[in-house]
Write a protein that holds these residues in place. Structure first.
Motif: not given
Lengths: 274, 187
Positions: A46, A48, A50-59
């Motif tokens: 989580k 990784r 949340q704090y990534s610059d490139e990915e996005w954490d979808f609900v």
């Protein structure tokens, strides 16, 4: 729970995908047996994301139905749709304000003829050269319905009525279109401006003028920001009916407020009619 | 700072003149960002409008305070929405070629929950020591340990690795201890 550095490193390797097949298998077995380890892995994953610059954490839709539904209903409410309109209007104002300035600057370097030509284009070909147009001809210049917004993307109940109506409309089968939109509008408690527009225009094309006027009147009475669209289309009905007096009266309602739909067009049309 | 709630209230009121001011103050920066990241004018306009809708519905649902300037906050929301968009098209292409049909409103609704959760995680990161923050920010950007060592003046990558473990467990501890995490985890 505190893990040894070795385990912590394994979590990293696992998430980095740098383990061999055998290592992966052994680690996944451990996860199944050790709930704390599974939790630690979960939160590392989580973080990784949340704090990534490139990915996005979808609900996940299926996990959050209730919350998402509540927000969706709120967003679709007339109130919030009005706010959306206000935002769009502000955007339109902003972008129109920015663009013409650039154009004026560019135009300064253009020869006179080019400026004159652009003004002619701007004001509209027919106001310059066709002062003797009949009302029917003027109407013909305004009845391109391509400016009507598409209904297809809306996902809601009864949407098959909308999409079938729209495709009938595009195929110029106004009778079928009228049936679909009529069914949709009479089933709905709240006002759907776009459906009313399609309904009214279908009726207008079928020359059911009184029904068309009624549909557009509903838009005028709707108390939404789109309300002024009703005047414009009502004016077109009167124009088609050759009822010049009512056309002018209706257009006059538009030119009262520059924020109204097709304000500029209405001013032009009034000049042509007078 | 006074302008945060002024702008939020303007959005909830649908005050076009005030919203125009938001465009004037913030759109150029957002546009620059989107252009630098594979986007065009239409993308920038779309992201900006969705960000304003997101703020409107959030404020309507429950009033909240913005701790930075309104412009900085809006910029972050736009950045996240753009990152979301980029990842979304990536997802949509790869998942069996099936694109889920969703209303625009539903999509904004989901982005609201995602933004709120993102803010929770950022808030937690701000709570750990500066030293840890600096290391972890680089770690999550996938910068190699040896480069982190060089940049932050550690002796070697092993020291960095140990610091990363320490800081990460501190951070995850704080996240887990927050009661909101239990709820957010379910998202």
């Amino acid at each position: 729970m505190n893990f040894s550095e070795d385990i912590l490193q394994q979590i990293e390797d696992y998430l980095n995908g740098t383990m061999t097949k055998a290592q992966t298998f052994a680690f996944e077995t451990q996860i199944k047996e050790n709930a704390d380890l599974a939790k630690a892995l979960g939160i590392n994953k989580k973080m990784r994301l949340q704090y990534s610059d490139e990915e996005w954490d979808f609900v996940k839709d299926y996990k959050n139905r209730k919350k998402i539904n509540e927000l969706e209903v709120l967003l679709k409410s007339n109130e919030l749709q009005d706010k959306k309109k206000a935002i769009q209007n502000a955007g339109d104002l902003y972008f129109n304000k920015v663009k013409p300035e650039n154009e004026i600057r560019r135009n300064k370097s253009l020869p006179f003829l080019a400026i004159a030509a652009s003004i002619v284009l701007l004001i509209g070909y027919f106001t310059f050269f066709n002062n003797d147009l009949t009302n029917q001809e003027i109407y013909a210049q305004h009845n391109s319905w391509e400016e009507l917004p598409s209904l297809v993307s809306r996902s809601e109940t009864n949407s098959s009525l909308l999409s079938n109506g729209e495709s009938a409309f595009i195929n110029k089968d106004y009778k079928l279109a009228e049936e679909h939109f009529n069914a949709y509008v009479s089933n709905k408690k709240e006002v759907n401006i776009n459906a009313l527009l399609y309904l009214g225009v279908s009726q207008l094309e079928l020359e059911n003028y009184n029904s068309a006027l009624k549909s557009f009147q509903k838009i005028i009475d709707s108390n939404t920001l789109d309300q002024s669209k009703g005047y414009w289309y009502k004016a077109l009905v009167y124009l088609k009916m050759d009822d010049e007096k009512n056309t002018i009266n209706t257009l006059n309602s538009i030119v009262k407020d520059s924020k109204n739909f097709n304000f500029v067009k209405a001013e032009k049309l009034l000049k042509e009619l007078n | 700072m006074k302008n945060q709630s002024v702008y939020l209230k303007a959005l909830v009121k649908g005050d076009t003149n005030q919203i125009l001011k938001i465009y004037e103050a913030s759109f150029p920066n957002v546009k620059r960002f989107v252009f630098q990241n594979k986007g065009n004018q239409a993308d920038a306009e779309d992201v900006f409008q969705k960000a304003l809708m997101q703020l409107t519905v959030r404020y309507k649902k429950e009033k909240f305070e913005i701790k930075s300037s309104f412009e900085a906050y809006l910029f972050t929301v736009c950045k996240n929405l753009w990152r979301r968009k980029l990842n979304k098209s990536k997802n949509e292409v790869t998942i069996d070629g099936v694109i889920e049909l969703k209303s625009e409103e539903r999509d904004i609704a989901m982005s609201v929950l995602e933004q709120e959760r993102w803010e929770f995680f950022q808030e937690k990161l701000e709570l750990i020591s500066d030293n840890c923050k600096e290391i972890l920010k680089r770690f999550f950007k996938k910068i190699a340990y040896k480069d982190i060592a060089k940049e932050l003046g550690y002796n070697d990558e092993n020291v960095v690795r140990q610091r990363v473990f320490k800081c990460k467990s501190k951070l995850s501890q704080m996240i887990k201890e927050d009661i909101r995490f239990k709820e957010l985890k379910e998202l």
